[in-house]
Design a protein around this motif. Sequence first.
Motif, PDB file in Angstrom:
ATOM      1  N   ARG A 256      -5.813  79.013  76.639  1.00  0.00           N
ATOM      2  CA  ARG A 256      -4.572  78.551  77.266  1.00  0.00           C
ATOM      3  C   ARG A 256      -4.869  77.653  78.460  1.00  0.00           C
ATOM      4  O   ARG A 256      -4.189  76.650  78.689  1.00  0.00           O
ATOM      5  CB  ARG A 256      -3.739  79.760  77.692  1.00  0.00           C
ATOM      6  N   GLU A 257      -5.894  78.008  79.235  1.00  0.00           N
ATOM      7  CA  GLU A 257      -6.214  77.246  80.443  1.00  0.00           C
ATOM      8  C   GLU A 257      -7.178  76.097  80.191  1.00  0.00           C
ATOM      9  O   GLU A 257      -7.377  75.254  81.061  1.00  0.00           O
ATOM     10  CB  GLU A 257      -6.823  78.195  81.487  1.00  0.00           C
ATOM     11  N   ARG A 258      -7.756  76.052  78.993  1.00  0.00           N
ATOM     12  CA  ARG A 258      -8.789  75.058  78.713  1.00  0.00           C
ATOM     13  C   ARG A 258      -8.274  73.636  78.881  1.00  0.00           C
ATOM     14  O   ARG A 258      -8.977  72.756  79.412  1.00  0.00           O
ATOM     15  CB  ARG A 258      -9.311  75.238  77.288  1.00  0.00           C
ATOM     16  N   VAL A 259      -7.055  73.368  78.441  1.00  0.00           N
ATOM     17  CA  VAL A 259      -6.533  72.009  78.468  1.00  0.00           C
ATOM     18  C   VAL A 259      -6.374  71.504  79.896  1.00  0.00           C
ATOM     19  O   VAL A 259      -6.402  70.292  80.151  1.00  0.00           O
ATOM     20  CB  VAL A 259      -5.184  71.951  77.711  1.00  0.00           C
ATOM     21  N   ARG A 260      -6.233  72.408  80.884  1.00  0.00           N
ATOM     22  CA  ARG A 260      -6.093  72.004  82.289  1.00  0.00           C
ATOM     23  C   ARG A 260      -7.432  71.927  83.008  1.00  0.00           C
ATOM     24  O   ARG A 260      -7.563  71.224  84.003  1.00  0.00           O
ATOM     25  CB  ARG A 260      -5.174  72.986  83.023  1.00  0.00           C
ATOM     26  N   LYS A 261      -8.419  72.688  82.515  1.00  0.00           N
ATOM     27  CA  LYS A 261      -9.670  72.819  83.247  1.00  0.00           C
ATOM     28  C   LYS A 261     -10.844  72.103  82.602  1.00  0.00           C
ATOM     29  O   LYS A 261     -11.889  71.942  83.234  1.00  0.00           O
ATOM     30  CB  LYS A 261     -10.016  74.307  83.397  1.00  0.00           C
ATOM     31  N   GLN A 262     -10.699  71.687  81.336  1.00  0.00           N
ATOM     32  CA  GLN A 262     -11.808  71.057  80.630  1.00  0.00           C
ATOM     33  C   GLN A 262     -11.408  69.648  80.189  1.00  0.00           C
ATOM     34  O   GLN A 262     -10.244  69.395  79.890  1.00  0.00           O
ATOM     35  CB  GLN A 262     -12.193  71.878  79.398  1.00  0.00           C
ATOM     36  N   PRO A 263     -12.353  68.719  80.130  1.00  0.00           N
ATOM     37  CA  PRO A 263     -12.040  67.373  79.623  1.00  0.00           C
ATOM     38  C   PRO A 263     -11.838  67.398  78.117  1.00  0.00           C
ATOM     39  O   PRO A 263     -12.256  68.326  77.423  1.00  0.00           O
ATOM     40  CB  PRO A 263     -13.289  66.566  80.002  1.00  0.00           C
ATOM     41  N   GLY A 264     -11.205  66.361  77.602  1.00  0.00           N
ATOM     42  CA  GLY A 264     -11.021  66.263  76.154  1.00  0.00           C
ATOM     43  C   GLY A 264      -9.911  67.167  75.653  1.00  0.00           C
ATOM     44  O   GLY A 264      -9.076  67.646  76.409  1.00  0.00           O
ATOM     45  N   LEU A 265      -9.935  67.420  74.365  1.00  0.00           N
ATOM     46  CA  LEU A 265      -8.846  68.151  73.735  1.00  0.00           C
ATOM     47  C   LEU A 265      -9.388  68.917  72.539  1.00  0.00           C
ATOM     48  O   LEU A 265     -10.235  68.431  71.799  1.00  0.00           O
ATOM     49  CB  LEU A 265      -7.769  67.156  73.258  1.00  0.00           C
ATOM     50  N   ARG A 266      -8.913  70.141  72.367  1.00  0.00           N
ATOM     51  CA  ARG A 266      -9.221  70.925  71.175  1.00  0.00           C
ATOM     52  C   ARG A 266      -7.912  71.135  70.428  1.00  0.00           C
ATOM     53  O   ARG A 266      -6.912  71.528  71.028  1.00  0.00           O
ATOM     54  CB  ARG A 266      -9.857  72.272  71.545  1.00  0.00           C
ATOM     55  N   ALA A 267      -7.909  70.878  69.130  1.00  0.00           N
ATOM     56  CA  ALA A 267      -6.663  70.917  68.365  1.00  0.00           C
ATOM     57  C   ALA A 267      -6.866  71.582  67.008  1.00  0.00           C
ATOM     58  O   ALA A 267      -7.988  71.687  66.506  1.00  0.00           O
ATOM     59  CB  ALA A 267      -6.117  69.502  68.172  1.00  0.00           C
ATOM     60  N   VAL A 268      -5.769  72.031  66.441  1.00  0.00           N
ATOM     61  CA  VAL A 268      -5.728  72.613  65.101  1.00  0.00           C
ATOM     62  C   VAL A 268      -5.024  71.629  64.178  1.00  0.00           C
ATOM     63  O   VAL A 268      -3.945  71.124  64.510  1.00  0.00           O
ATOM     64  CB  VAL A 268      -4.962  73.955  65.100  1.00  0.00           C
ATOM     65  N   VAL A 269      -5.622  71.329  63.037  1.00  0.00           N
ATOM     66  CA  VAL A 269      -4.952  70.535  62.011  1.00  0.00           C
ATOM     67  C   VAL A 269      -4.679  71.460  60.833  1.00  0.00           C
ATOM     68  O   VAL A 269      -5.580  72.137  60.333  1.00  0.00           O
ATOM     69  CB  VAL A 269      -5.789  69.292  61.594  1.00  0.00           C
ATOM     70  N   GLU A 270      -3.424  71.504  60.407  1.00  0.00           N
ATOM     71  CA  GLU A 270      -2.979  72.472  59.402  1.00  0.00           C
ATOM     72  C   GLU A 270      -2.303  71.755  58.238  1.00  0.00           C
ATOM     73  O   GLU A 270      -1.550  70.799  58.444  1.00  0.00           O
ATOM     74  CB  GLU A 270      -2.000  73.452  60.036  1.00  0.00           C
ATOM     75  N   VAL A 271      -2.579  72.212  57.019  1.00  0.00           N
ATOM     76  CA  VAL A 271      -1.911  71.673  55.833  1.00  0.00           C
ATOM     77  C   VAL A 271      -0.587  72.416  55.670  1.00  0.00           C
ATOM     78  O   VAL A 271      -0.550  73.574  55.255  1.00  0.00           O
ATOM     79  CB  VAL A 271      -2.772  71.850  54.566  1.00  0.00           C
ATOM     80  N   LEU A 272       0.521  71.737  56.017  1.00  0.00           N
ATOM     81  CA  LEU A 272       1.830  72.372  55.882  1.00  0.00           C
ATOM     82  C   LEU A 272       2.303  72.392  54.436  1.00  0.00           C
ATOM     83  O   LEU A 272       2.871  73.380  53.960  1.00  0.00           O
ATOM     84  CB  LEU A 272       2.871  71.622  56.732  1.00  0.00           C
ATOM     85  N   LYS A 273       2.064  71.271  53.744  1.00  0.00           N
ATOM     86  CA  LYS A 273       2.575  71.132  52.373  1.00  0.00           C
ATOM     87  C   LYS A 273       1.675  70.158  51.628  1.00  0.00           C
ATOM     88  O   LYS A 273       1.268  69.135  52.180  1.00  0.00           O
ATOM     89  CB  LYS A 273       4.018  70.602  52.394  1.00  0.00           C
ATOM     90  N   SER A 274       1.340  70.476  50.380  1.00  0.00           N
ATOM     91  CA  SER A 274       0.437  69.601  49.636  1.00  0.00           C
ATOM     92  C   SER A 274       0.649  69.746  48.139  1.00  0.00           C
ATOM     93  O   SER A 274       0.838  70.854  47.638  1.00  0.00           O
ATOM     94  CB  SER A 274      -1.017  69.921  49.993  1.00  0.00           C
ATOM     95  N   ARG A 275       0.598  68.603  47.452  1.00  0.00           N
ATOM     96  CA  ARG A 275       0.638  68.592  45.992  1.00  0.00           C
ATOM     97  C   ARG A 275      -0.767  68.589  45.391  1.00  0.00           C
ATOM     98  O   ARG A 275      -0.928  68.750  44.192  1.00  0.00           O
ATOM     99  CB  ARG A 275       1.368  67.347  45.486  1.00  0.00           C
ATOM    100  N   VAL A 276      -1.767  68.334  46.222  1.00  0.00           N
ATOM    101  CA  VAL A 276      -3.125  68.126  45.708  1.00  0.00           C
ATOM    102  C   VAL A 276      -4.121  69.171  46.190  1.00  0.00           C
ATOM    103  O   VAL A 276      -5.293  69.113  45.823  1.00  0.00           O
ATOM    104  CB  VAL A 276      -3.623  66.713  46.102  1.00  0.00           C
ATOM    105  N   SER A 277      -3.689  70.098  47.045  1.00  0.00           N
ATOM    106  CA  SER A 277      -4.586  71.135  47.550  1.00  0.00           C
ATOM    107  C   SER A 277      -3.746  72.327  47.990  1.00  0.00           C
ATOM    108  O   SER A 277      -2.527  72.211  48.129  1.00  0.00           O
ATOM    109  CB  SER A 277      -5.414  70.597  48.731  1.00  0.00           C
ATOM    110  N   PRO A 278      -4.379  73.479  48.228  1.00  0.00           N
ATOM    111  CA  PRO A 278      -3.614  74.636  48.716  1.00  0.00           C
ATOM    112  C   PRO A 278      -3.004  74.365  50.089  1.00  0.00           C
ATOM    113  O   PRO A 278      -3.620  73.722  50.937  1.00  0.00           O
ATOM    114  CB  PRO A 278      -4.667  75.747  48.797  1.00  0.00           C
ATOM    115  N   SER A 279      -1.788  74.848  50.299  1.00  0.00           N
ATOM    116  CA  SER A 279      -1.145  74.748  51.608  1.00  0.00           C
ATOM    117  C   SER A 279      -1.584  75.916  52.484  1.00  0.00           C
ATOM    118  O   SER A 279      -2.096  76.914  51.998  1.00  0.00           O
ATOM    119  CB  SER A 279       0.375  74.744  51.443  1.00  0.00           C
ATOM    120  N   GLY A 280      -1.364  75.778  53.777  1.00  0.00           N
ATOM    121  CA  GLY A 280      -1.671  76.869  54.697  1.00  0.00           C
ATOM    122  C   GLY A 280      -3.077  76.849  55.258  1.00  0.00           C
ATOM    123  O   GLY A 280      -3.388  77.619  56.165  1.00  0.00           O
ATOM    124  N   ARG A 281      -3.949  75.997  54.743  1.00  0.00           N
ATOM    125  CA  ARG A 281      -5.300  75.922  55.295  1.00  0.00           C
ATOM    126  C   ARG A 281      -5.286  75.201  56.636  1.00  0.00           C
ATOM    127  O   ARG A 281      -4.441  74.347  56.891  1.00  0.00           O
ATOM    128  CB  ARG A 281      -6.229  75.192  54.327  1.00  0.00           C
TER     129      ARG A 281
END
Length: 330
Positions: A256-281
């Motif tokens: 929670r505090e990392r974004v204020r105290k550390q440089p750069g950014l850590r993010a989550v990329v999520e497959v919400l919906k897909s016709r070509v692969s499983p969703s939810g990954r």
Amino acid sequence: MLLKRLTSQIPEHLRPLLPQLDAAGIKTTENLLFTHPSVLRGLLPDQEVSLEELHGICLALTAPPELLALHAALRLLRAEPTAQCRWLDADGSFHPTRTRAILDAMGENDPTSVLDRLIVSPCFRIDPELYDGLAAIKAEYERDEDHDAGSVTRTRMLVIDPLSSLLKDMLLASTAQGHAAMVTVLEEISELTYSCGLATIIINFPSSSLPNNAHSSFSMTTIRPALGTAFTYFADMTLLVQETGKLFGQVDEEERERVRKQPGLRAVVEVLKSRVSPSGRWAVFETDGTSLSGVVPPRLDDERTIRMSAGLPVGLQRPIHGPLARTVIP
């Protein structure tokens, strides 16, 4: 995205910060996000609270999707010498210097050859600019249809960054006319993508989805792609990118505090919906605004035994559960 374009989207008490940041060389949301907090505090020493609030707004509106798309485009151009990417820039946020920096980080020996095949066009209106860009790709394929696909330079990827900037004024009044215009645009893009065999990336702003987004694997997700349900039906795959502190911050104080105290950014990329692969990954990545670092969880089997068998240094076993700082590694 240029910071000055946020004027209408931020609280009035934060607006005086924009010209001050611009004068200090912080001109885009990416500049703000990827500048160390201590540097920002040095530039505006009396505005720490306001800077944190503006930082949070920029996180919700910007960066990782464009960076992911740029990496995808550059990897394609490096892998295929006859490939070309057409990038339609709808908000004036494309950064040539960052593009060159990414190629340098990738170890590209001939960056000029790659950059020559990345065609960036300003695109602030659907008609004529967006339609002209699509027509240029179609005309290119019709002109070269008699040539072998590997012998001529052709557009292999189309990026529209972001489409929601072009459509938002049409949809403000929630009229049937605005919705029909959006569907027409998406049909044109879809038809061109399939007929020309393109990899098309459409960047979209997030919109609110309270109390949460039922399509997400995370109960803390309170955003969804803008432009409504119709947009998702035209996409083969819908990805959602979020800052990790928003998803895991309730149970992980360090994150929670990392974004204020550390440089750069850590993010989550999520497959919400897909016709070509499983969703939810989903997956976690870190970025300094140029490079992307994959963040991987520990293996279910004993990592220490595996490293010992391979003759590698053996450290402490990472736990399966706990704060991201201890359960994942860049």
